[in-house]
Design an enzyme around this catalytic site. Structure first.
Site, PDB file in Angstrom:
ATOM      1  N   GLU B  35       0.895  -1.152  -0.110  1.00 32.94           N
ATOM      2  CA  GLU B  35      -0.143   0.063   0.032  1.00 32.94           C
ATOM      3  C   GLU B  35       0.938   1.165   0.042  1.00 32.94           C
ATOM      4  O   GLU B  35       0.481   2.354  -0.693  1.00 32.94           O
ATOM      5  CB  GLU B  35      -1.004  -0.088   1.285  1.00 32.94           C
ATOM      6  CG  GLU B  35      -1.787  -1.359   1.168  1.00 32.94           C
ATOM      7  CD  GLU B  35      -2.922  -1.195   0.176  1.00 32.94           C
ATOM      8  OE1 GLU B  35      -2.884  -0.343  -0.429  1.00 32.94           O
ATOM      9  OE2 GLU B  35      -3.638  -2.300  -0.037  1.00 32.94           O
ATOM     10  N   GLU B  64      -5.133   4.556  -0.891  1.00 37.79           N
ATOM     11  CA  GLU B  64      -4.051   3.545  -0.608  1.00 37.79           C
ATOM     12  C   GLU B  64      -3.534   3.792   0.990  1.00 37.79           C
ATOM     13  O   GLU B  64      -3.074   3.098   1.635  1.00 37.79           O
ATOM     14  CB  GLU B  64      -3.165   3.544  -1.732  1.00 37.79           C
ATOM     15  CG  GLU B  64      -3.475   3.427  -2.990  1.00 37.79           C
ATOM     16  CD  GLU B  64      -4.009   1.843  -3.143  1.00 37.79           C
ATOM     17  OE1 GLU B  64      -4.230   1.228  -2.464  1.00 37.79           O
ATOM     18  OE2 GLU B  64      -4.264   1.579  -4.528  1.00 37.79           O
ATOM     19  N   HIS B  67      -5.736   2.305   3.343  1.00 37.21           N
ATOM     20  CA  HIS B  67      -5.383   0.725   3.364  1.00 37.21           C
ATOM     21  C   HIS B  67      -4.197   0.595   4.172  1.00 37.21           C
ATOM     22  O   HIS B  67      -4.151  -0.307   4.809  1.00 37.21           O
ATOM     23  CB  HIS B  67      -5.339   0.172   1.778  1.00 37.21           C
ATOM     24  CG  HIS B  67      -6.696   0.459   1.074  1.00 37.21           C
ATOM     25  ND1 HIS B  67      -6.546   0.140  -0.214  1.00 37.21           N
ATOM     26  CD2 HIS B  67      -7.669   0.697   1.321  1.00 37.21           C
ATOM     27  CE1 HIS B  67      -7.898   0.339  -0.746  1.00 37.21           C
ATOM     28  NE2 HIS B  67      -8.575   0.803   0.239  1.00 37.21           N
ATOM     29  N   GLU B 135      -1.871  -3.300  -9.147  1.00 35.89           N
ATOM     30  CA  GLU B 135      -3.453  -3.375  -8.808  1.00 35.89           C
ATOM     31  C   GLU B 135      -3.277  -5.042  -8.763  1.00 35.89           C
ATOM     32  O   GLU B 135      -3.901  -5.657  -7.690  1.00 35.89           O
ATOM     33  CB  GLU B 135      -4.467  -2.786  -9.119  1.00 35.89           C
ATOM     34  CG  GLU B 135      -4.491  -1.139  -9.096  1.00 35.89           C
ATOM     35  CD  GLU B 135      -4.610  -0.834  -7.680  1.00 35.89           C
ATOM     36  OE1 GLU B 135      -5.298  -1.592  -6.829  1.00 35.89           O
ATOM     37  OE2 GLU B 135      -4.176   0.165  -7.202  1.00 35.89           O
ATOM     38  N   GLU B 165      -8.715  -3.685  -4.746  1.00 40.08           N
ATOM     39  CA  GLU B 165      -7.682  -3.660  -5.831  1.00 40.08           C
ATOM     40  C   GLU B 165      -8.353  -3.996  -7.199  1.00 40.08           C
ATOM     41  O   GLU B 165      -8.270  -3.534  -8.182  1.00 40.08           O
ATOM     42  CB  GLU B 165      -6.815  -4.786  -5.455  1.00 40.08           C
ATOM     43  CG  GLU B 165      -6.125  -4.708  -4.240  1.00 40.08           C
ATOM     44  CD  GLU B 165      -5.280  -3.469  -3.802  1.00 40.08           C
ATOM     45  OE1 GLU B 165      -4.635  -3.076  -4.784  1.00 40.08           O
ATOM     46  OE2 GLU B 165      -4.937  -3.310  -2.722  1.00 40.08           O
ATOM     47  N   HIS B 168     -10.042  -0.688  -8.151  1.00 40.74           N
ATOM     48  CA  HIS B 168      -8.945   0.325  -8.877  1.00 40.74           C
ATOM     49  C   HIS B 168      -8.286  -0.285 -10.098  1.00 40.74           C
ATOM     50  O   HIS B 168      -8.273   0.896 -10.989  1.00 40.74           O
ATOM     51  CB  HIS B 168      -7.674   0.239  -7.632  1.00 40.74           C
ATOM     52  CG  HIS B 168      -7.947   0.953  -6.590  1.00 40.74           C
ATOM     53  ND1 HIS B 168      -7.173   0.766  -5.188  1.00 40.74           N
ATOM     54  CD2 HIS B 168      -9.283   1.570  -6.041  1.00 40.74           C
ATOM     55  CE1 HIS B 168      -7.867   1.590  -4.380  1.00 40.74           C
ATOM     56  NE2 HIS B 168      -8.895   2.104  -4.742  1.00 40.74           N
TER      57      HIS B 168
END
Lengths: 73, 189
Positions: B35, B64, B67, B135, B165, B168
């Site tokens: 991340e 991110e 995360h 990703e 992910e 994204h």
């Protein structure tokens, strides 16, 4: 076990949802050198043999440390 | 600038006392596809990308970081109450020697994070394809991490991160399409 006078502790937050049994505090060391801003001349000295063993000539700069394992931390 | 909300993006619940898992989770904290790498990569690339997709890199890069602190919460919960002996038994002896139980940006093997993990080529297609690959690699890492624990609460948080992910990735692929279709329009400056 004798408490290390240089040792400090802070409480650890414990959540009821923490996965592991709680450790209630965490320790850290503030060595004696932090309080000696500029070493004064003429401090009391160890004998040469004691100085070798302690790693310093001056008792007032000696910093003991005890294994966390021995303390069960 | 950023506005910080003092809560996690998604709840992190760890129910099994398994410090061993912290050593593996750290891959997503300071690993090549973790991340930190993701956040820094996107937030840096956003300056040199066509205007239409700057906002996407900005928003995903920011997420991110959300995360990153979820992973940090997992790792800390698993290690904060462990004794020296328990950390050693969990394979974290080398980590203890260098860091006590402090968190560090390193991968599961203890290799410290490096900017060499990320790229900013200045070419929008090259950069977006790197982002898509990142990703998918992070998604795969989350799968392997889910495989390694039987803690269903930890799995739940990891499954949320894995799903992000996937989302994204499709957003980055849409960004590629937006950049590609630009040639259809005649531009007068």
């Amino acid at each position: 076990m004798k408490q290390n006078p240089e040792e400090r502790a802070y409480p650890l937050f414990h959540s009821p949802f923490d996965p592991c049994p709680p450790k209630h505090y965490k320790t850290y060391v503030v060595p004696v050198n932090q309080y000696v801003v500029f070493q004064p001349a003429g401090l009391p000295q160890f004998s040469p043999a004691e100085a070798l063993k302690h790693g310093t000539l001056w008792p007032s700069l000696y910093s003991p440390y005890t294994s966390r394992k021995f303390k069960g931390e | 600038m950023w506005v910080y909300e003092k809560k996690l993006q998604y709840p992190v619940r760890v129910s099994k006392c398994d410090p061993r898992m912290a050593k593996f989770l750290i891959e997503q904290y300071g690993g090549a596809d973790g991340e930190l790498a993701a956040a820094l990569r996107y937030l840096n690339q956003r300056y040199t990308i066509p205007d239409k997709v700057i906002g996407l890199l900005n928003d995903i890069g920011t997420e991110e970081f959300a995360h990153l602190e979820m992973i940090a919460a997992m790792v800390f919960k698993l290690t904060k109450d462990a004794s020296v002996e328990e950390l050693e038994a969990a394979g974290l002896g080398a980590h203890y020697a260098n860091h006590d139980n402090a968190l560090f940006y390193e991968n599961a093997s203890g290799v410290p994070w490096t900017a060499a993990y990320i790229q900013a080529k200045g070419d929008p297609i090259a950069d977006l394809y790197e982002d898509i690959a990142a990703e998918e690699k992070a998604r795969a890492t989350y799968q392997w991490l889910i495989d390694m624990t039987d803690d269903v609460d930890l799995q739940d948080s990891l499954k949320f991160l894995r799903e992000r992910e996937i989302i994204h990735s499709i957003r980055f692929r849409e960004a590629v399409e937006i950049i590609k279709e630009d040639r259809e329009h005649k531009k007068i400056f």
